[in-house]
Motif scaffolding. Structure first.
Motif, short mmCIF file in Angstrom:
data_model
loop_
_atom_site.label_atom_id
_atom_site.label_comp_id
_atom_site.label_asym_id
_atom_site.label_seq_id
_atom_site.Cartn_x
_atom_site.Cartn_y
_atom_site.Cartn_z
N ARG A 13 0.89 -1.08 -0.07
CA ARG A 13 0.01 0.00 -0.14
C ARG A 13 0.83 1.16 -0.13
N TYR A 14 2.22 1.22 0.96
CA TYR A 14 2.68 2.30 0.84
C TYR A 14 3.86 2.21 -0.14
N GLN A 38 -2.22 8.17 0.81
CA GLN A 38 -2.86 7.02 1.30
C GLN A 38 -3.74 7.38 2.32
N GLU A 72 -5.49 4.89 10.29
CA GLU A 72 -4.79 5.31 8.88
C GLU A 72 -5.08 6.80 8.46
#
Length: 596
Positions: A149-150, A247, A276
């Motif tokens: 994701r990162y 994100q 998050e």
């Protein structure tokens, strides 16, 4: 610099409904679309998107704009970036002209983006090959899902690994990415190029569109510096970017809160445990630009620091940066973790619930400000309180938010044992004094100047510009000039809409007048289904004409009294007088009777 002609063409091609609907779920409401406003908390929808105007407007908080403005507000994009993002959606190539004021290298930026993406692809592939890097991330509790994701990667040992990625490794163009360094020549020893990042876990830094603009590298094992960042490049400016914002944006809006931490691993670790909505500064102190960007995305900004002296020092710097940009309705808070912890270690030990409990106890800025200042002096003595005032006064004076400034001045007075009047003398209020004799006006529509009301209606219904005769458009004042310019803009092309007008007049003297028009309650009323814009404009035009007749009548009367009026001027005066008499009586004039 992007040509205005292209911007107008782009706004004519995109549909603001499609643009907004990608981020905010819209529902049909008559001729328009509605949603809960993404820019403030509300329970019933007041955010309206008009396909005919190509314009959005929130009747709750007043935010408004075209498709470009929406992307800027929602995604935090700069004006050129918002235009490029929109152009991509409709397959238009953005033409740009260089000016002598542009940052060197800006024209080459699109090529740099592709190079950075190529580097990311390489680093991610290398991570899959490196057991050392994988074990390091697993040891820090990072899953493969979060790593993906990162976009985490790995720069292996070696001085020139990127030479296999870039065929032009030795050229000057690659240096603009910040991926390579040229050593200094020394006597007979020539300059040598080598990779900036070696034996480091790589954290890509993304802009609001998801493009890689820089990297942060964390050394594995021993080595200095522990974290190494990309240098300033045409793509990357540390004081304007935040790690993880791309994100975190959705989670920030859902929580209406953003957590600011200091390290890349802090952001990743928090996300790994379900927190998050965290971002990190990029090896630099928080800047006003950082805070302004975050306050557009959420009402609550929490700075999370280690509880040691360095953490408190960093928090105080953030507080000083925040003071001038604070706004009523926005809350800046500070969370100090135990001395032995950072967000990474704390959330791994306490989990999401434990971190959120700590988050709920974050100190609001006002508490941190006064707690810190009072801890430095002896508040039991007059001298200590005087010292407190000397340190507090320049800080509180920076606050522009009216309500918050009043409350902090009041609290400062309580702590210093001073009255409200005494505090007012020390830290004067920035708000203008009230005039109690002037009654509050609840209906702005009735009191706004006629030319301003006409501008509001033309902005609401651009097609009505054709109904306004040039003869009634006055010649003096910024409001008259704005009205003439806006009417002329819509007349030149009947297909133009309000979204295009807002882009065309951006940065001009007309912009302020147009903004005031859109903030007037009449704009909301005129946008309703039962408002007869044409009838209202007809009435305004007649009233403007009547005003002109009255002024002309006064001029002619002075000439008559002075005995200098010509026969034509005498006849003109009689005609105006007859028209005014007829208007007062309510009977139609002979001209009107003949038409009947």
């Amino acid at each position: 610099m992007i040509p205005q002609e292209f911007i107008q063409s782009l706004l004519g091609r995109v549909d603001i409904v499609d643009v907004v609907d990608r981020y905010v779920k819209l529902k049909k409401a008559g001729a328009n679309f509605q949603a809960l406003c993404p820019f403030h908390n509300e329970k019933s929808p007041s955010f309206s998107v008009s396909p005919s105007k190509q314009f959005y407007h929130c009747f709750g908080c007043g935010v408004h704009g075209n498709a470009i403005g929406f992307l800027m507000e929602y995604s935090g994009l700069a004006y050129p970036e918002a235009i490029r993002a929109l152009a991509e959606t409709v397959g238009m190539q953005v033409p740009e002209t260089r000016t002598r004021y542009e940052k060197p290298g800006a024209a080459e930026a699109p090529g740099l983006v592709q190079r950075m993406m190529d580097a990311l692809t390489y680093y991610r592939a290398e991570l899959k090959k490196s057991k050392v890097a994988i074990d390091y991330l697993k040891g820090r509790g990072v899953s493969g899902e979060i790593a993906a994701r990162y976009g985490l990667g790995f720069a292996p040992e070696g001085w020139q690994n990127l030479e296999a990625v870039f065929t032009d490794y030795a050229t000057a163009a690659l240096k603009d990415t910040g991926l390579v360094i040229d050593s200094e020549a020394d006597g007979d020893k020539r300059s040598r190029r080598y990779d900036r990042f070696r034996n480091r876990v790589m954290f890509p830094i993304l802009d609001a569109r998801g493009n890689v603009i820089g990297f942060g590298g964390r050394v594995i094992g021993e080595g200095e510096p522990k974290y190494l960042n990309s240098p300033e490049t045409p793509l990357f400016e540390k004081g304007r970017e935040l790690y993880g914002l791309y994100q975190a944006r959705r989670a920030i809006r859902d929580a209406n809160q953003v957590i600011v931490v200091e390290g890349y691993m802090d952001v990743v670790a928090l996300a790994q445990h379900g927190v998050e909505n965290a971002v990190a500064t990029l090896g630099t102190a928080t800047t006003p630009f950082h805070l302004a960007k975050l306050m557009k995305l959420a009402d609550n900004v929490v700075f999370c620091f280690d509880g040691d002296a360095a953490g408190r020092k960093a928090a105080w710097r953030a507080l000083e940066i925040a003071l001038p940009v604070l706004a009523d309705g926005k809350v800046v808070s500070f969370l100090f973790l135990p001395r032995e912890d950072d967000p990474d270690t704390y959330v791994r030990r306490e989990g999401k619930e434990g971190f959120q409990r700590a988050l709920a106890e974050a100190k609001p800025l006002s508490q941190f400000l006064f707690a810190e200042l009072t801890s430095r002096v002896d508040m039991a003595t007059d001298e200590g309180r005087a010292r407190f005032l000397a340190e507090a006064r320049p800080l509180v004076a920076q606050i522009e938010a009216p309500a918050l400034a009043v409350m902090l001045r009041r609290r400062m007075g309580e702590l210093a044992h001073l009255s409200a009047d005494e505090i007012e003398q020390l830290v004067p209020s920035k708000a203008p004094p009230r005039r109690p004799s002037a009654p509050a006006r609840t209906v702005r529509k009735a009191t706004a100047p006629l030319q301003q009301r006409l501008l509001i209606l033309v902005a609401s219904s651009p097609e009505i510009a054709r109904e306004v005769p040039d003869a009634v458009l006055g010649s003096g004042g910024a409001d008259w000039a704005a009205l003439r310019d806006v009417i002329r803009f819509f007349r030149e092309d009947p297909a133009r809409n309000l979204g295009q007008a807002s882009a065309y007049f951006a940065g001009s003297e007309v912009e302020a007048q147009l903004r005031h028009a859109l903030e007037d309650p009449l704009f909301e009323e005129a946008s309703g289904p039962h408002f007869d814009v044409k009838a209202e404009v007809t009435d305004l035009v007649e009233r403007l004409r009547e005003g002109q007749r009255s002024r002309r009548s006064d001029e002619l009367l002075k000439l008559l009294i002075a005995g200098t009026a010509t026969e034509d001027e005498k006849a003109e005066y009689r005609e105006i007088a007859a028209h005014q008499a007829t208007a007062k009586s309510g009977n139609p004039s002979p001209e009107e009777r003949s038409k009947l």
